[in-house]
Design a protein around this motif. Structure first.
Motif, mmCIF file in Angstrom:
data_model
loop_
_atom_site.group_PDB
_atom_site.id
_atom_site.type_symbol
_atom_site.label_atom_id
_atom_site.label_comp_id
_atom_site.label_asym_id
_atom_site.label_seq_id
_atom_site.Cartn_x
_atom_site.Cartn_y
_atom_site.Cartn_z
ATOM 1 N N ARG A 136 0.834 -1.197 0.000
ATOM 2 C CA ARG A 136 0.000 0.000 0.000
ATOM 3 C C ARG A 136 0.867 1.245 0.000
ATOM 4 N N MET A 137 0.475 2.236 -0.786
ATOM 5 C CA MET A 137 1.137 3.545 -0.800
ATOM 6 C C MET A 137 0.121 4.591 -0.343
ATOM 7 N N ARG A 138 0.528 5.432 0.596
ATOM 8 C CA ARG A 138 -0.394 6.446 1.142
ATOM 9 C C ARG A 138 0.325 7.781 1.268
ATOM 10 N N ALA A 139 -0.403 8.849 0.918
ATOM 11 C CA ALA A 139 0.108 10.208 1.064
ATOM 12 C C ALA A 139 -0.938 11.057 1.764
ATOM 13 N N GLU A 140 -0.479 11.918 2.651
ATOM 14 C CA GLU A 140 -1.351 12.884 3.325
ATOM 15 C C GLU A 140 -0.764 14.282 3.150
ATOM 16 N N VAL A 141 -1.619 15.257 2.904
ATOM 17 C CA VAL A 141 -1.225 16.664 2.860
ATOM 18 C C VAL A 141 -2.142 17.416 3.806
ATOM 19 N N ARG A 142 -1.560 18.152 4.783
ATOM 20 C CA ARG A 142 -2.365 18.789 5.825
ATOM 21 C C ARG A 142 -1.907 20.229 6.061
ATOM 22 N N GLN A 143 -2.880 21.088 6.308
ATOM 23 C CA GLN A 143 -2.626 22.491 6.642
ATOM 24 C C GLN A 143 -2.695 22.672 8.151
ATOM 25 N N VAL A 152 2.168 20.364 5.719
ATOM 26 C CA VAL A 152 2.956 19.159 5.941
ATOM 27 C C VAL A 152 2.463 18.076 4.984
ATOM 28 N N ALA A 153 3.409 17.332 4.387
ATOM 29 C CA ALA A 153 3.067 16.201 3.510
ATOM 30 C C ALA A 153 3.831 14.969 3.977
ATOM 31 N N ASP A 154 3.111 13.873 4.168
ATOM 32 C CA ASP A 154 3.720 12.607 4.590
ATOM 33 C C ASP A 154 3.456 11.543 3.537
ATOM 34 N N ILE A 155 4.479 10.740 3.250
ATOM 35 C CA ILE A 155 4.365 9.644 2.296
ATOM 36 C C ILE A 155 4.869 8.372 2.963
ATOM 37 N N ALA A 156 4.121 7.279 2.816
ATOM 38 C CA ALA A 156 4.532 6.004 3.405
ATOM 39 C C ALA A 156 4.203 4.873 2.440
ATOM 40 N N VAL A 157 5.114 3.918 2.336
ATOM 41 C CA VAL A 157 4.914 2.710 1.536
ATOM 42 C C VAL A 157 5.071 1.520 2.475
ATOM 43 N N ASP A 158 4.080 0.641 2.493
ATOM 44 C CA ASP A 158 4.125 -0.516 3.386
ATOM 45 C C ASP A 158 3.880 -1.802 2.612
ATOM 46 N N ALA A 159 4.787 -2.758 2.789
ATOM 47 C CA ALA A 159 4.554 -4.121 2.334
ATOM 48 C C ALA A 159 4.017 -4.901 3.529
ATOM 49 N N PHE A 160 3.059 -5.798 3.291
ATOM 50 C CA PHE A 160 2.473 -6.537 4.410
ATOM 51 C C PHE A 160 2.279 -8.004 4.034
ATOM 52 N N HIS A 161 2.375 -8.863 5.057
ATOM 53 C CA HIS A 161 2.249 -10.310 4.842
ATOM 54 C C HIS A 161 1.536 -10.928 6.029
ATOM 55 N N ASP A 162 0.552 -11.757 5.756
ATOM 56 C CA ASP A 162 -0.197 -12.442 6.806
ATOM 57 C C ASP A 162 0.496 -13.763 7.141
ATOM 58 N N VAL A 163 1.158 -13.787 8.299
ATOM 59 C CA VAL A 163 1.828 -15.000 8.757
ATOM 60 C C VAL A 163 0.789 -16.073 9.065
ATOM 61 N N THR A 164 -0.288 -15.651 9.716
ATOM 62 C CA THR A 164 -1.459 -16.487 9.962
ATOM 63 C C THR A 164 -2.676 -15.616 9.669
ATOM 64 N N ALA A 175 8.642 9.176 4.369
ATOM 65 C CA ALA A 175 9.256 10.475 4.087
ATOM 66 C C ALA A 175 8.265 11.568 4.460
ATOM 67 N N SER A 176 8.791 12.688 4.936
ATOM 68 C CA SER A 176 7.939 13.797 5.353
ATOM 69 C C SER A 176 8.523 15.106 4.837
ATOM 70 N N PHE A 177 7.640 16.015 4.412
ATOM 71 C CA PHE A 177 8.033 17.314 3.871
ATOM 72 C C PHE A 177 7.208 18.397 4.563
ATOM 73 N N ALA A 178 7.744 19.603 4.599
ATOM 74 C CA ALA A 178 7.003 20.691 5.246
ATOM 75 C C ALA A 178 7.422 22.034 4.668
ATOM 76 N N SER A 179 6.551 23.018 4.847
ATOM 77 C CA SER A 179 6.832 24.377 4.379
ATOM 78 C C SER A 179 7.608 25.146 5.431
ATOM 79 N N SER A 180 8.086 26.330 5.042
ATOM 80 C CA SER A 180 8.922 27.133 5.940
ATOM 81 C C SER A 180 8.164 27.564 7.202
ATOM 82 N N LYS A 181 6.845 27.793 7.094
ATOM 83 C CA LYS A 181 6.085 28.229 8.273
ATOM 84 C C LYS A 181 6.012 27.120 9.321
ATOM 85 N N TYR A 182 5.968 25.865 8.864
ATOM 86 C CA TYR A 182 6.004 24.757 9.819
ATOM 87 C C TYR A 182 7.365 24.710 10.513
ATOM 88 N N PHE A 183 8.430 24.750 9.728
ATOM 89 C CA PHE A 183 9.771 24.679 10.306
ATOM 90 C C PHE A 183 10.051 25.861 11.232
#
Length: 269
Positions: A136-143, A152-164, A175-183
């Motif tokens: 799954r690939m997910r991105a969020e962008v928030r004010q 702020v923008a966050d990106i995450a990639v997750d591989a998953f496996h069901d053991v049982t 990975a995470s990114f942000a604008s100058s006002k956040y920093f």
């Protein structure tokens, strides 16, 4: 405990409030009617006492997710913030997302003399899809609201496996990114703050905030109850890593470990 209840209530208001403007439109009753689910829970974690800090603190945060039943959510992560899916096609989900931000009191010696960061939140949207059955690939962008005025923008990639059928292992890069006002709110040091704290002045721009990796082991105790053990590592980058707060009082390496538990409520509107 009172703080956790307050946070949960605010988070729920964000989730429900995002759908409120639609009440004035056509077909809203039809969209609202049907089967829904509400997932609530909490996370207990050990993490840095502030962004860029090198001391660790035990804390708790709420977990809230609201959506229409139908296509089951194939994968979720503790990194997913409060969300409401407006489009759900199984392999593709799009909706609104929100995050609560705690107040930074600056009581720690490392932060004494800096301006406090108010409690507040971030409101925006999310987009996620499954390029493969096990990824799954997910991105969020928030004010930012109140706590900061940045984006702020966050990106995450997750591989998953069901053991049982009940136990799942997952992990991947973040990975995470942000604008100058956040920093500026979390990593900047003005002339007045320098004179009070002794930390060198710093006026950040925008850019990459961090890169890292995370993983989890999830156990589905019963149909509505799920628990998880997770760990995260992130390396501060760009304006965050260059901040005098981090260089003089903190560290670029940030670790988080914790456990979580959620309960899913199914209901009909």
């Amino acid at each position: 405990m009172r703080a956790l209840k307050t946070t949960s209530a605010l988070a729920a208001l964000i989730a429900f409030g995002a759908a409120a403007p639609a009440n004035a439109g056509e077909g809203v009753r039809g969209w609202l009617s049907g089967d829904w689910y509400l997932t609530v829970g909490a996370t207990g974690l050990i993490a840095p006492d502030f962004e860029g800090g090198k001391k660790y603190l035990l804390s708790a945060t709420p977990i809230i997710s609201l959506g229409k039943a139908g296509n089951p959510v194939r994968f979720s992560s503790r990194n997913d913030n409060i969300s409401l899916a407006l489009v759900d096609q199984g392999d593709l989900r799009v909706g609104v997302a929100g995050k609560f931000l705690w107040k930074r009191d600056n009581d720690e010696d490392a932060l004494r003399g800096l301006d406090p960061v108010k409690w507040g939140g971030e409101i925006g949207g999310f987009f996620e899809f499954y390029p493969l059955d096990w990824m799954r690939m997910r991105a969020e962008v928030r004010q930012g609201v109140r706590a900061h005025k940045g984006v702020v923008a966050d990106i995450a990639v997750d591989a998953f496996h069901d053991v049982t059928p009940e136990v799942r292992v997952s992990g991947g890069p973040r990975a995470s990114f942000a604008s100058s006002k956040y920093f500026d709110s979390y990593y900047g040091v003005s002339a007045d703050e320098h004179s009070r704290s002794g930390i060198s002045e710093y006026d950040p721009g925008g850019g990459v905030r961090s890169v890292g990796v995370g993983g989890a082991i999830t156990w589905k105790v019963s149909d509505p109850v799920t628990t998880s053990l997770f760990g995260e590592y992130s390396r501060l980058m760009g304006p965050a890593a260059d901040s005098s707060i981090v260089r003089e009082r903190g560290t670029r390496d940030q670790f988080t470990v914790g456990v979580s538990a959620t309960y899913r409520f199914d209901f009909t509107m």
